[in-house]
Design an enzyme around this catalytic site. Sequence first.
Site, short mmCIF file in Angstrom:
data_model
loop_
_atom_site.label_atom_id
_atom_site.label_comp_id
_atom_site.label_asym_id
_atom_site.label_seq_id
_atom_site.Cartn_x
_atom_site.Cartn_y
_atom_site.Cartn_z
N SER A 595 9.69 2.21 -13.69
CA SER A 595 8.27 1.99 -13.95
C SER A 595 7.99 2.21 -15.42
O SER A 595 8.67 3.00 -16.09
CB SER A 595 7.43 2.97 -13.13
OG SER A 595 6.08 2.92 -13.56
N TYR A 608 5.16 11.62 -10.14
CA TYR A 608 5.65 10.24 -10.14
C TYR A 608 6.31 9.88 -11.46
O TYR A 608 7.43 9.36 -11.50
CB TYR A 608 4.48 9.30 -9.84
CG TYR A 608 4.83 7.83 -9.84
CD1 TYR A 608 5.50 7.25 -8.75
CD2 TYR A 608 4.51 7.01 -10.92
CE1 TYR A 608 5.81 5.91 -8.74
CE2 TYR A 608 4.82 5.66 -10.93
CZ TYR A 608 5.47 5.11 -9.83
OH TYR A 608 5.80 3.77 -9.83
N1 LIG Z 1 3.41 -2.07 -7.89
C1 LIG Z 1 3.41 -1.53 -9.07
O1 LIG Z 1 2.44 -1.61 -9.81
C2 LIG Z 1 4.61 -0.83 -9.59
C3 LIG Z 1 4.60 -0.41 -10.93
C4 LIG Z 1 5.71 0.25 -11.42
C5 LIG Z 1 6.76 0.51 -10.60
N2 LIG Z 1 6.73 0.11 -9.30
C6 LIG Z 1 7.89 0.43 -8.47
O2 LIG Z 1 8.33 -0.73 -7.78
C7 LIG Z 1 8.95 -0.35 -6.56
C8 LIG Z 1 8.39 -1.18 -5.44
O3 LIG Z 1 7.04 -0.98 -5.30
P1 LIG Z 1 6.01 -1.97 -4.61
O4 LIG Z 1 4.91 -2.17 -5.55
O5 LIG Z 1 6.69 -3.14 -4.10
O6 LIG Z 1 5.47 -1.05 -3.43
P2 LIG Z 1 5.50 -1.27 -1.84
O7 LIG Z 1 4.86 -0.05 -1.27
O8 LIG Z 1 4.87 -2.58 -1.53
O9 LIG Z 1 7.01 -1.27 -1.47
C9 LIG Z 1 7.81 -0.12 -1.45
C10 LIG Z 1 8.69 -0.14 -0.24
O10 LIG Z 1 9.55 1.00 -0.25
C11 LIG Z 1 9.65 1.49 1.08
N3 LIG Z 1 10.03 2.89 1.11
C12 LIG Z 1 9.25 3.97 0.81
N4 LIG Z 1 9.95 5.10 1.01
C13 LIG Z 1 11.17 4.75 1.45
C14 LIG Z 1 12.31 5.48 1.84
N5 LIG Z 1 12.33 6.81 1.81
N6 LIG Z 1 13.39 4.81 2.24
C15 LIG Z 1 13.37 3.46 2.28
N7 LIG Z 1 12.33 2.71 1.93
C16 LIG Z 1 11.22 3.34 1.52
C17 LIG Z 1 8.30 1.24 1.67
O11 LIG Z 1 8.36 1.23 3.08
C18 LIG Z 1 7.91 -0.08 1.06
O12 LIG Z 1 8.24 -1.15 1.91
C19 LIG Z 1 8.69 1.14 -6.40
O13 LIG Z 1 9.83 1.88 -6.79
C20 LIG Z 1 7.56 1.39 -7.37
O14 LIG Z 1 7.54 2.70 -7.85
C21 LIG Z 1 5.68 -0.55 -8.79
#
Ligand SMILES: NC(=O)c1ccc[n+]([C@@H]2O[C@H](COP(=O)([O-])OP(=O)(O)OC[C@H]3O[C@@H](n4cnc5c(N)ncnc54)[C@H](O)[C@@H]3O)[C@@H](O)[C@H]2O)c1
Length: 718
Positions: A595, A608
């Site tokens: 991130s 986080y």
């Molecule tokens: N969306 C954003 O703005 C953003 C920004 C920076 C970083 N990220 C990172 O991108 C990645 C994906 O995020 P996203 O936006 O798609 O969110 P999302 O919530 O849509 O997807 C995350 C997925 O991870 C799964 N998950 C959570 N805990 C878990 C575990 N212990 N074991 C297995 N699976 C697990 C959830 O069930 C979910 O399906 C994350 O690591 C997030 O930190 C997202």
Amino acid sequence: MEFVDFRDERRHHGTRLEKTGEADVAALENLWDDGVADGLDEPGRLLYRSNLLGSDKRITNYGGGNTSAKVEMKDPLGGETATVLWVKGSGGDVGTMKLDGFATLYMDRLERLRGLYGGEAQEDEMVGYLPHCTFALNPRAASIDTPLHAYLPYRHVDHMHPDAVIAIAATENSRALTREVYGDEIGWLPWRRPGFQLGLDLSRFAAEHPDAKGVVLGGHGLFTWGDTARDCYETTLRVINKAIAWFERATAGKDVFGGRQVDALPPPDRRAVAARLMPAIRGLIGRDERKVGHFDDGDAVLEFVCSADLKPLAALGTSCPDHFLRTKIRPLVLDFDPAAGDLDALIQGLPAAIGAYRDDYARYYERCRHPDSPPMRDANAVVYLVPGVGMITFARDKATARIASEFYVNAINVMRGAATVDAYRGLPEQEAFDIEYWLLEEAKLRRMPRPRSLAGRVALVTGGAGGIGRAVAGRLLREGACVVLADVDGGALRATEGDLARAFGKDQVRSVEVDVTDEAAVRDGFAAACAELGGLDILVSNAGISSSAPVEDTALSMWSRNMDILATGYFLVAREAFRLFRAQGLGGSVVFVASKNGLAASPGAAAYCTAKAAEIHLARCLALEGAAAGIRVNTVNPDAVLRGSKIWTGEWREQRAAAYGLRLDELEAHYRDRSLLKRSVYPEDVAEAVCFLASDAAAKSTGNIVNVDAGNAQSFTR
Ligand SMILES: NC(=O)c1ccc[n+]([C@@H]2O[C@H](COP(=O)([O-])OP(=O)(O)OC[C@H]3O[C@@H](n4cnc5c(N)ncnc54)[C@H](O)[C@@H]3O)[C@@H](O)[C@H]2O)c1
Ligand SMILES: [Zn+2]
């Protein structure tokens, strides 16, 4: 850990028996429905019949066999009536084909070809004349089997590859056995490569035996015919049922394959062996061209791989040319004693066993080659048989590996029948070679489109059921990779797998329910992926959560949860991938989805941000450790991907809005306007960067960071 399996239930293999009163009767059911058929025109009825026949693998194997009808049609130019041969064209499968899968040819022109044919030396040349017989500019190419249908004096003709009939065709005394099973009803012709001459042989046979209903082709399959589509269909079924019932009686109480030599391992142990063995094989055969694996430990396979005659029978190779083209000249039988269970010894012995197979294949090529033969192709085995465990197949993609496996099951069924009632005969080596290296076959291979950039690669995406994970999976699938989705959310996982399977094909997608903080579940999840697809090339560690609170309100549980899922979870999956990559020996690519917050501090989200910073540094450490083994580790930093993300549906959205003093619906615009490029970031944008780093396009990059945040000076890297 639970493995979720979305594929079709297996189609029938082997013989199913239905109890009717006292006697067991073979159960190919007549599925013909006049209510459907009467409403169709003649080509429609041909298609109906073809799809019915192809729906049962006991009738014909995938892509095998063809059907035809001779139909009166109006010539598109003159309007006069012409007799047109509708026959399954090149490629395709009778079970799933549509009307456009048929080639259409003028019968009178096909008849004129007889006058052009001067003998067997002209076989390949005759194929070149077929396009000149095309009716109505049909673009579907006519197959080399066209003459086998054209010159039979019957309106409707089926050519099928039923295991039970090939079992008759692949015995030493095939002709006598055909007579014993069928009497005068079905004739017999010796093995001959499909083409013009075989068409003429069939034509002559039909003229000399006007009462016959069909022919068994030695070493190949069955021809049957009839005056109407229904007639032909019912004859085909009846003739096959007769063979099935005959074999039931003839093999009853007999030792099959020389009897059982070893006991099969219990199912979980079989899969555990496959999970370790498949990446090891893949590493040895996948250097030039990556391959995807398939594992089958069904009853038909187990009976064969546990039997006394496994080695001698496997050495004879397959009989039907279709079986053989898909499974190579013969399988590689690995030395393994399931009772001792020494898996390390089995894996240590692999280089020698695979090397010997390759040498053997090269000798076969040298023995059989003609001056104008195409160069030798990949010398590795397609089929690997493991006593007590099952069958592993490898091919350039999952569908091809699965189909090769199905074909070898067909071959096992054939050997089972043939070797029990008589001596089994494989295809003569030179004939096998002439088919494998047929110049027309080579031309077909050359016409195949260039493989996509991730063809033959296997990727595992954690958090695959989430917004970014799904987009990443879709992007990798679009490049031809097979993808295993791993996620803790079972419902979302199944829904995502279903969607992606519909878009990219069931063969390409698997899912595995796994919590990335659970060490054992991670290990089992990777093992399941290996047993399903044969190994791994790409790990995308992306599973995540978010949380927001001022530090004085951050509970230890919140801190730990961030550390567990983001820092420890990334460590656990990366460690497992490293172990697997090293065992496989083909390098590998790891991409962390971290991130912007891992580089740039953000207010009220210390847990986080700190966990994300740990991910980024972990990636650098791993890049250092993996480089010598060709394992690359890179990071993608998204920022503010609101659309599609589950993170942005809950508390986090509210907390972020509160932290900036904004309304919820102002948030997307806030992030957009804060970026240098003034653009919103979408999951697909993140997926693009992940795909680049995962692929060979980034072969020279490791330890790198790509920000996908529409520009943010705070997170510029140095
Ligand atoms: N969306 C954003 O703005 C953003 C920004 C920076 C970083 N990220 C990172 O991108 C990645 C994906 O995020 P996203 O936006 O798609 O969110 P999302 O919530 O849509 O997807 C995350 C997925 O991870 C799964 N998950 C959570 N805990 C878990 C575990 N212990 N074991 C297995 N699976 C697990 C959830 O069930 C979910 O399906 C994350 O690591 C997030 O930190 C997202
Ligand atoms: Zn055939």
